[in-house]
Design a protein around this motif. Structure first.
Motif, PDB file in Angstrom:
ATOM      1  N   VAL A 275       0.829  -1.204   0.000  1.00  0.00           N
ATOM      2  CA  VAL A 275       0.000   0.000   0.000  1.00  0.00           C
ATOM      3  C   VAL A 275       0.867   1.260   0.000  1.00  0.00           C
ATOM      4  O   VAL A 275       0.579   2.233  -0.700  1.00  0.00           O
ATOM      5  CB  VAL A 275      -0.957  -0.004   1.207  1.00  0.00           C
ATOM      6  CG1 VAL A 275      -1.711   1.320   1.290  1.00  0.00           C
ATOM      7  CG2 VAL A 275      -1.947  -1.157   1.094  1.00  0.00           C
ATOM      8  N   THR A 276       1.950   1.234   0.785  1.00  0.00           N
ATOM      9  CA  THR A 276       2.854   2.395   0.826  1.00  0.00           C
ATOM     10  C   THR A 276       3.471   2.644  -0.552  1.00  0.00           C
ATOM     11  O   THR A 276       3.576   3.801  -0.999  1.00  0.00           O
ATOM     12  CB  THR A 276       3.973   2.157   1.862  1.00  0.00           C
ATOM     13  OG1 THR A 276       3.387   1.937   3.145  1.00  0.00           O
ATOM     14  CG2 THR A 276       4.909   3.354   1.932  1.00  0.00           C
ATOM     15  N   PRO A 294      -1.150   4.753   5.138  1.00  0.00           N
ATOM     16  CA  PRO A 294      -1.245   3.416   4.520  1.00  0.00           C
ATOM     17  C   PRO A 294      -1.922   2.393   5.425  1.00  0.00           C
ATOM     18  O   PRO A 294      -2.611   1.498   4.951  1.00  0.00           O
ATOM     19  CB  PRO A 294       0.222   3.047   4.264  1.00  0.00           C
ATOM     20  CG  PRO A 294       0.949   4.334   4.226  1.00  0.00           C
ATOM     21  CD  PRO A 294       0.237   5.252   5.159  1.00  0.00           C
TER      22      PRO A 294
END
Length: 331
Positions: A275-276, A294
């Motif tokens: 996600v990051t 995130p």
């Protein structure tokens, strides 16, 4: 597989790599802060700010804290701190010399603290057992909660996250897992104009949220069709970051090597990595300047997930409309 297992062991504290039966009997569980988290400058800064706050608060009583890990466990300092902050008197012994009396005193203090913070015992991220056993993570959760309640202007470093190693003793040996815990909030969320629009959508027009989600699901599935993928739930299917990365690559023309992300993430840490990376790609392309945490995506926060997907929807649905295609754009 053997080399990966050895690598995991090397990342554990020394006492975890070679536990005794007394330390961790079969079925027993323990958790530890990862060494990297302990060395994180923001984590160290958080402890420094909290210690200075406690020492300033208790200065008239000539009490000095030098280590949150070693000085808070028996309830003595916590007793004085909470009485000072809450302006009340707790009926407990001033000095407790035995382990049993210290545990009892700590129980009375934490019961009063939980009532003041309006936190149920089962929901609290601390307990008599964890505090008494010098669990630094539990101690920090407790002190951060007290600071937010009694000293909301205390300049705690924002968005402090730590990696926690969970160890379980099973029939086949030690089983380890890593999870990410949030200690302080991401303060930058508060000043973004887009938040107001989405907050109002969820708060004042919840009946429209479903229409927005349906439009975005339709858009996402059109773009993922050539990859043989489809999405039914925005809340859950984007939590591990995989479909989000594939969607960004499809729309923005990125080629992501499999070494750059986890195609089948097996832990919250791997999901957080995905996600990051996705958020960094969006920022690099100027698509999304909103500072979403995130961890909110990993934790399936519908509002945060919707914000990210809407930024892609807004850009590429308009581009498609300019080329003659028609997509329903939500109001």
């Amino acid at each position: 597989m053997e080399s990966e297992f050895l690598y995991d062991l090397l990342q554990l504290p020394k006492e975890v790599a070679q536990p005794t039966e007394e330390e961790l009997p079969r079925g027993g569980k323990k958790k530890y802060l990862s060494p990297n988290s302990k060395r994180n400058p923001k984590f160290e800064e958080l402890q420094k700010v909290l210690m200075e706050w406690i020492n300033t608060t208790l200065l008239p009583e000539h009490i000095v804290v030098r280590s949150l890990e070693e000085d808070m466990f028996d309830g003595l300092i916590l007793h004085h701190l909470f009485q000072k902050l809450a302006s009340l008197k707790l009926e407990v012994e001033e000095i407790s010399l035995t382990s049993a009396s210290q545990r009892h005193k700590l129980g009375v203090i934490l019961e009063a603290v939980n009532q003041n913070l309006q936190v149920e015992e089962k929901q609290a991220k601390w307990s008599v057992e964890t505090i008494f056993n010098k669990d630094l993570l539990a101690t920090l959760h407790l002190l951060v909660a007290l600071a937010k309640r009694f000293q909301p202007d205390l300049p705690l470093p924002d968005n402090v996250q730590v990696e926690v190693i969970h160890i379980e003793s099973t029939k086949t040996g030690l089983k380890s897992d890593k999870q990410v815990e949030q200690l302080t909030e991401c303060k930058s969320h508060k000043d973004q104009p887009l938040q107001d629009a989405f907050d109002e959508l969820f708060k004042l027009a919840p009946e429209k949220v479903h229409a927005v989600q349906e439009a975005i699901v339709s858009f996402v599935n059109q773009k993922l069709e050539r990859l043989g993928l489809s999405v039914q739930s925005l809340d859950t299917q984007f939590a591990d970051g995989v479909i989000l990365l594939l969607l960004i690559g499809q729309l923005e023309g990125f080629f992501l090597h499999l070494k750059e992300f986890y195609l089948t993430p097996s832990s919250p840490t791997e999901m957080l990595h995905n996600v990051t990376l996705a958020l960094d790609l969006l920022k690099d392309e100027g698509l999304f300047s909103y500072p979403v945490n995130p961890e909110d995506i990993v934790n399936k926060d519908a509002k945060s997930t919707l914000r990210i997907l809407y930024s892609l929807f807004q850009k590429h649905s308009l581009r498609a409309e300019g080329g003659g295609a028609h997509h329903a754009t939500p109001n």
